[in-house]
Design a protein around this motif. Sequence first.
Motif, short mmCIF file in Angstrom:
data_model
loop_
_atom_site.label_atom_id
_atom_site.label_comp_id
_atom_site.label_asym_id
_atom_site.label_seq_id
_atom_site.Cartn_x
_atom_site.Cartn_y
_atom_site.Cartn_z
N CYS A 177 0.85 -1.20 0.00
CA CYS A 177 0.00 0.00 0.00
C CYS A 177 0.89 1.25 0.00
O CYS A 177 0.76 2.13 -0.85
CB CYS A 177 -0.91 -0.03 1.23
SG CYS A 177 -1.86 1.48 1.48
N THR B 219 1.08 3.94 1.52
CA THR B 219 0.53 5.29 1.76
C THR B 219 1.24 5.90 2.96
O THR B 219 1.43 5.22 3.97
CB THR B 219 -0.98 5.19 2.05
OG1 THR B 219 -1.63 4.53 0.97
CG2 THR B 219 -1.59 6.58 2.25
N CYS C 123 -4.68 4.08 8.07
CA CYS C 123 -4.17 4.32 6.72
C CYS C 123 -5.29 4.87 5.85
O CYS C 123 -6.37 4.28 5.76
CB CYS C 123 -3.63 3.03 6.11
SG CYS C 123 -3.11 3.26 4.38
N CYS D 284 -5.60 2.12 2.48
CA CYS D 284 -6.24 0.81 2.54
C CYS D 284 -7.14 0.65 3.76
O CYS D 284 -7.85 -0.34 3.88
CB CYS D 284 -5.18 -0.30 2.54
SG CYS D 284 -4.22 -0.37 4.06
ZN LIG Z 1 -2.46 1.16 3.70
#
Ligand SMILES: [Zn+2]
Length: 238
Positions: free
Chosen positions: A191, A193, A206, A209
């Motif tokens: 992911c 992020t 997050c 996700c």
């Molecule tokens: Zn994430």
Amino acid sequence: MHDHPTSQDQDQYEWPVCVTPRCGRQLWASETGRWACRPCEDATQQRITELPALFRRLDTTAALMREARRPGGRSSSGSKTPPIPPRLDVLNLVGPGGVAARLQAIEDAWRRVLGWTVAPWRGSPAQAVPGLAGFLGNNLLWACSSYESVGQDIDDLRRLHGECKALVDGERKPGRVQIGNCPVRVADRLCWTPLTASAASHRVRCGGCGARWETLGEWRELRAAQEQALAEAAGVAA
Ligand SMILES: [Zn+2]
Ligand SMILES: [Zn+2]
């Protein structure tokens, strides 16, 4: 030193004003004999009342920061992205020279003027702050009425309360603390992020996700997963 030596005292008479720096309100007839005005006393009482809760919040934040930075993940080497950067301003306020010491200095001064014995040892800052705030709250009326230097203490308490409140409120804003990237795999891809912590709730979510880390154990898992992802990325690149 007198710039105008010819001026007469009678022309110079000034109505007594509050001694608090930047207050300077003229005291009412009912406040005769006081050093600090009632609004200053009320505002200071409110700040003293709020300080223990603000301190607890910062102390919890500091404890989480210390814990989260303790080595314990799978990687023994130092991480390039420590999840929780130390906030020195927070650590300073909860440490031995912080809130507790600054309240203690005021209590000591008041006790000297009152001719009382020195304050009892109250333990660690976290243990001492409620007792210190209690003493100052109980004796604030005396100080405003009878302690000539109370204005400086009122000003110190205002600044101390302001520093604590700014940190606690600031930590509520999302994005305040950068804690690396999301290590969760989504459809076999990281992911990644960027994650931010809100120390007020001690919760990380997050935005990419939706993964969450809430407890100290989960924060450790987060850090370990981030280190592993970085190590794997470094291995691929090598
Ligand atoms: Zn994430
Ligand atoms: Zn005042």
